[in-house]
Write an enzyme that holds these catalytic residues in place. Structure first.
Site, PDB file in Angstrom:
ATOM      1  N   SER A  93      45.704  34.684  44.911  1.00  0.00           N
ATOM      2  CA  SER A  93      44.348  34.315  44.509  1.00  0.00           C
ATOM      3  C   SER A  93      44.043  32.878  44.969  1.00  0.00           C
ATOM      4  O   SER A  93      44.101  32.601  46.161  1.00  0.00           O
ATOM      5  CB  SER A  93      44.179  34.494  43.005  1.00  0.00           C
TER       6      SER A  93
ATOM      7  N   ASP B  55      38.712  44.624  44.507  1.00  0.00           N
ATOM      8  CA  ASP B  55      38.846  43.298  43.903  1.00  0.00           C
ATOM      9  C   ASP B  55      37.472  42.681  43.649  1.00  0.00           C
ATOM     10  O   ASP B  55      36.652  42.566  44.555  1.00  0.00           O
ATOM     11  CB  ASP B  55      39.652  42.397  44.846  1.00  0.00           C
TER      12      ASP B  55
ATOM     13  N   HIS C 257      41.962  43.115  41.751  1.00  0.00           N
ATOM     14  CA  HIS C 257      42.620  41.810  41.829  1.00  0.00           C
ATOM     15  C   HIS C 257      44.052  41.836  41.287  1.00  0.00           C
ATOM     16  O   HIS C 257      44.923  41.161  41.789  1.00  0.00           O
ATOM     17  CB  HIS C 257      41.787  40.786  41.056  1.00  0.00           C
TER      18      HIS C 257
END
Length: 689
Positions: free
Chosen positions: A541, A626, A661
């Site tokens: 991330s 995501d 995600h």
């Protein structure tokens, strides 16, 4: 092996130049077309990359399976959490052997009572490739449970209600929510948060009355500022429904007596830019944890329930320059503070009558301690968690009155060869280029020599003030037992050394995060823990953005890098306010509509700074659904790397077409992704079993 790899040709993404102009500056984005998730050519490209990844890693498939089975075998499959008591019931979560998902259950009054299963997620997940249950909230009379479900991994939850007496799930379905909700004390009024359909920002709080049509639910709060997110919860004292609204830089709360849900919420203290605060209720006061008046590391204040504006706030615990107050737990007789001092967690216990004030004792430099689930207000028992890089996680009940501890559970490592004494952890300090000392937490197997030939996996996150504490991992043993050293670099941008540590790694100081990581890498090489031939890096991330940064700035230091769900197209994303999370991020990265921030961002944005140079071996992973980092960021980045890199090293890209995600949803499915990552590093080290 290398010869075979070169025969498999990587995909080549088509180049369609798009000009992006702002502030009189034009960027050419040749892969902008990958932004269109509905375009069959985009899906085709992602599938080609997946196919290439499959072929290139075919020789490690057996090893991946072995790693997966090895990691899975260390997990106690029929595991149960330590029960906690709330409103007359003991609640716990358990897993059954061979099953991927948790079972939520409770027992009335006594742990010897008959079990009542609230939710069996294994049954609920049937027919779904992704499943997540969240936000279980029990009504005050214990008869109803609201809960949220996501079967796409886009973090858009549907709230439903279950009758716990009959087992029936009511027909009510409330779409596009955060999944969390909270009951008023009348057992029929539910408050919840809706998300904006397009940006997925949590912006509206509604009131739902059981049995009524959700389309007629009353809007009780609308957060119009796009940099804020709204949420709703109940105070631990069960007296107030609280609406919170937060941005990176400020907070605002509204309160409502939980016995009178039809009344209007009252503003607690209006937002001021730069003033963060959080509130907890106790008797006749609210306790306020805040950075007001320059209290960078926060201070604790209190205010009467009837006069909550800041001119009524009185200081309880003053600000300290070297101690960050991270959290507050309130009990009937005790106030508990979670602090951070010189990077380490501390738990401070104080009696309200001021008869006692003491710290729980912890004794090494690579541990994590935190207060656990403490929903019961009228108790002397503090539940807290403890683990370290070498010690499995424990759940401990501490009697604040008698000071006796009871270890309720220590994480079981289902491996007869595991002994924590066989591993060593330490904390060392690298010096950054500006002279700042950067801490590194390390763990490795006993007997390791500093020869410069040890493989090191260096990890960091370094954004949003999120601190990566040194914690135990059963899956990580698969690396340590094969000679790897695991290193956490506590770079600026996290909050490891207090709030200033965060401030020095955001906005126009963001590059400190990258250079800190690089300086830690150089120090690990200099001190002979490893060499560039054996150094690996991993981040996900915003930590994936960090990986993109170090790959552009110091590619020669690493043999292999994994960037998971990486935020790499910083400028374009931050200029697109239709993308989920963009506007709320301006206080973290800056607003590129302002020229100064645009130019600074452009100077480090990984996608914008890919150049013709040698890069190490790279694996990039993402999820098609995501909502936090859109799949096209890593897709474009990989395409550009393929076009420009001048080396013969491998570049792999894997898109999980079913996930978002967080990756796969089942506890064992997620381990397959870890096995894939580990096999990548181990294969580069020439380790195949």
């Amino acid at each position: 092996m290398q010869v075979i790899k070169q025969e498999i040709l990587p995909p080549k993404a088509e180049k369609i130049a798009k000009e992006l102009t702002i502030h009189g500056d034009t960027r050419i984005d040749n892969y902008f077309w990958l932004n269109d998730r509905e375009n069959p050519k985009v899906i085709e490209y992602l599938k080609e990359e997946n196919d290439y990844n499959e072929k290139m890693t075919a020789h490690t498939k057996q090893f991946q399976h072995k790693l997966f089975e090895e990691m899975k075998a260390r997990i106690k499959e029929d595991d149960t959490s330590v029960p906690y008591k709330l409103n007359g019931y003991w609640y716990y979560v358990r897993f059954e052997t061979g099953k991927n998902y948790p079972i939520y259950a409770r027992k009335k009054e006594s742990l010897e009572a008959e079990e009542q299963i609230l939710f069996d997620c294994n049954k609920m997940a049937e027919g779904h490739s992704y499943f997540k249950l969240t936000g279980i909230s029990i009504s005050p009379n214990n008869k109803l449970a609201s809960f949220g479900i996501d079967t796409v991994s886009r973090r858009k939850y549907t709230i439903q209600v279950k009758n716990l007496e009959t087992g029936e799930i009511l027909p009510t379905k409330i779409e596009t929510t955060t999944g969390s909700s909270t009951w008023a004390n009348d057992n029929k009024t539910l408050f919840y948060t809706r998300k904006d359909e397009k940006t997925l920002r949590s912006d509206k709080i509604y009131q739902h009355i059981l049995g009524e049509d959700p389309s007629k639910d009353m809007l009780v709060y609308h957060e119009k500022d796009e940099t804020f997110n709204a949420y709703v919860y109940k105070s631990k004292s069960r007296k107030y429904i609280i609406i919170g609204s937060s941005s990176t830089m400020s907070d605002e709360y509204r309160i409502l007596d939980a016995d009178h849900p039809r009344e209007e919420f009252k503003l607690f203290q209006k937002r001021e830019r730069g003033v963060e605060y959080g509130i907890a209720h106790y008797k006749h006061h609210f306790y306020v944890l805040t950075n007001k008046d320059g209290a960078t590391n926060f201070k604790l204040m209190k205010t009467p329930v009837e006069n909550t504006t800041s001119n009524n706030w009185e200081e309880v615990i003053p600000h300290q320059k070297d101690v960050l107050i991270e959290d507050v737990d309130i009990f009937e007789h005790y106030l508990v503070l979670t602090e951070r001092f010189q990077g380490l967690n501390r738990i401070r216990i104080m009696r309200w009558d001021e008869q006692e004030d003491y710290y729980l004792p912890f004794d090494n430099e690579t541990y994590t301690a935190y207060t656990g689930n403490n929903p019961d207000f009228e108790t002397d028992i503090l539940r807290y968690g403890y683990n370290s890089l070498t010690t499995p996680a424990s759940v401990i009940d501490f009697n604040m009155k008698t000071k006796e501890s009871e270890v309720r559970k220590e994480q079981t490592v289902e491996d007869p060869t595991f002994q924590k004494e066989n591993y060593i952890s330490e904390r060392i300090w690298a010096t950054a280029e500006d002279g700042t000392k950067i801490p590194i937490s390390l763990v490795y197997k006993k007997g390791l020599e500093k020869s410069g030939n040890n493989p090191v996996l260096q990890y960091a996150y370094g954004s949003y003030g999120h601190t990566t504490d040194p914690s135990f991992s059963t899956s990580r043993l698969s690396l340590l037992n094969r000679g790897f050293i695991f290193a956490i670099s506590h770079v600026r941008g996290g909050e490891y050394l207090g709030r200033n540590w965060y401030e020095d790694g955001k906005l126009l100081q963001k590059k400190n995060t990258f250079t800190d990581f690089i300086d830690c890498s150089k120090f690990l090489i200099q001190e002979k823990y490893t060499s560039a031939k054996h150094l690996y890096a991993f981040g996900g991330s915003a930590g994936g953005m960090l990986m993109g940064g170090i790959l552009n700035m110091a590619p020669q230091l690493y043999n292999g890098v994994i960037a998971a769900v990486p935020f790499v197209d910083v400028v374009t994303t931050m200029l697109d306010d239709s993308i989920p999370l963009t506007t709320g991020e301006y206080d973290e990265w800056g607003n590129p509509n302002n020229r100064e921030y645009y130019e600074y961002m452009k100077s480090y944005s990984p996608y914008d700074n890919v150049i013709a140079q040698d890069y190490p071996n790279i694996l990039v992973t993402t999820g098609f659904h995501d909502s936090q980092v859109q799949y096209w960021e890593p897709a474009k980045w990989v395409a550009k790397l393929r076009e420009l890199k001048t080396d013969k090293n491998i570049l792999l890209f894997h898109t999980n077409m079913e996930a978002g995600h967080g990756g796969a949803s089942g506890r064992f499915e997620a381990l397959k992704e870890v096995a894939e990552d580990y096999a990548f590093f181990l294969d580069l080290e020439g380790i195949s079993e």
